[in-house]
Write an enzyme that holds these catalytic residues in place. Structure first.
Site, PDB file in Angstrom:
ATOM      1  N   LYS B 115      76.012  73.768  10.605  1.00 31.57           N
ATOM      2  CA  LYS B 115      76.077  74.409   9.300  1.00 31.57           C
ATOM      3  C   LYS B 115      75.768  75.896   9.477  1.00 31.57           C
ATOM      4  CE  LYS B 115      74.523  72.367   5.696  1.00 31.57           C
ATOM      5  NZ  LYS B 115      75.851  72.272   5.035  1.00 31.57           N
ATOM      6  N   GLU B 143      72.287  67.564  19.373  1.00 28.96           N
ATOM      7  CA  GLU B 143      71.724  68.290  20.514  1.00 28.96           C
ATOM      8  C   GLU B 143      71.351  69.688  20.033  1.00 28.96           C
ATOM      9  OE1 GLU B 143      75.308  67.418  21.276  1.00 28.96           O
ATOM     10  OE2 GLU B 143      74.888  65.374  21.947  1.00 28.96           O
ATOM     11  N   TYR B 176      93.871  47.354  17.650  1.00 32.68           N
ATOM     12  CA  TYR B 176      95.039  46.488  17.695  1.00 32.68           C
ATOM     13  C   TYR B 176      94.663  45.138  18.268  1.00 32.68           C
ATOM     14  CZ  TYR B 176      99.901  45.177  18.267  1.00 32.68           C
ATOM     15  OH  TYR B 176     101.098  44.533  18.186  1.00 32.68           O
TER      16      TYR B 176
END
Lengths: 81, 187
Positions: B115, B143, B176
């Protein structure tokens, strides 16, 4: 999804994390830090099957392992459907 | 394709994005991202206290265990009500308070980004590993690195990072296999 036998399961770096060690086809050990939800009560790792070759199954781990791998070959007898 | 706030909300309502322990407040959204908050758990790396001794980590070594290493060379820490001060140059692991799940069938992946409110103080929250893959489940590891010159106090519960959700093109192999597990498919 499949369940894969582990060599060991230990607590991770924080409460929601577990460290699973899995034997790779060929004998080496792969270590991966996963969500605690990815470990079953009987200490198996929930993973995804990607393919098969002979007696080995290619699985995708829930997260990248300590050695940097996402997909590893394990012995078919380590996999529980 | 990046999801907008309305699409993120819709995906949460339809369980294509799962967030616990609670649904995000309206103020957690921006036009194209969702803010997450900091949990109280940190892991602090130790520095060598022996003069002339360097710690060298070799993750490519066969048998290397990050867990074994981190248990010896890092300490757990819980952020108290007075927060935790990131010293200049420090590097600390943290986690989001929220647990995220991106079901493989949802055809969504995400990126965790910092941010600007923290970035402008020199605080980075990831080290080149921002991808939240389709199928991810858990709190997001952060981190923390203080690249700046200021001591910066972080508090648990503060907005600490943002998720940017992207639509995947197709279903990954593992999705899948799960979808058609036990069936013979010709592809």
């Amino acid at each position: 999804m499949i369940k894969v036998a582990t060599d060991s399961v230990e607590d991770g770096l924080m409460p929601a994390e577990k460290i699973a060690r899995i034997q790779v086809a060929g004998g080496s050990i792969e270590e991966v830090a996963v969500s605690a939800d990815d470990i079953t009560p009987d200490n198996k790792l929930v993973a995804s099957e990607i393919g098969k070759r002979g007696d080995a199954v290619l699985i995708e781990l829930p997260r990248e392992s300590a050695s940097g791998r996402w997909r590893i070959w394990v012995n078919a007898n380590a996999v529980v459907l | 394709m990046v999801l907008t706030d309305r699409e993120i909300q819709s995906a949460i309502e339809s369980k294509q994005i799962k967030i616990e322990p609670q649904l995000p407040d309206p103020e957690c959204y921006s036009s194209t991202s969702l803010d997450l908050t900091l949990s109280k758990f940190l892991r602090i790396w130790k520095k060598s206290k022996v003069v002339g001794v360097d710690q060298i980590v070799s993750p490519a070594t066969p048998g290397y265990s990050f867990n074994d290493f981190s248990q010896v060379y890092s300490d757990p820490h819980e952020i108290g009500d007075d927060g935790f001060v990131l010293e200049p140059g420090s590097f600390v692991l943290g986690w989001t308070r929220e647990t995220i799940e991106l079901p493989i069938s949802a055809r969504l992946a995400a990126r965790v980004e910092g941010k600007s409110s923290l970035a402008r103080l020199g605080i980075g929250i990831h080290v080149t590993a921002p991808t939240i893959h389709a199928g991810f489940k858990g709190p997001i590891q952060l981190e923390f690195c203080n690249h700046g010159t200021l001591r910066v106090r972080i508090m648990h519960g503060m907005p600490v990072c943002q998720l940017i959700f992207e639509q995947t093109f197709g279903t990954p192999e593992k999705g899948y296999k799960g979808q058609f597990f036990g069936q013979e498919q010709s592809r």
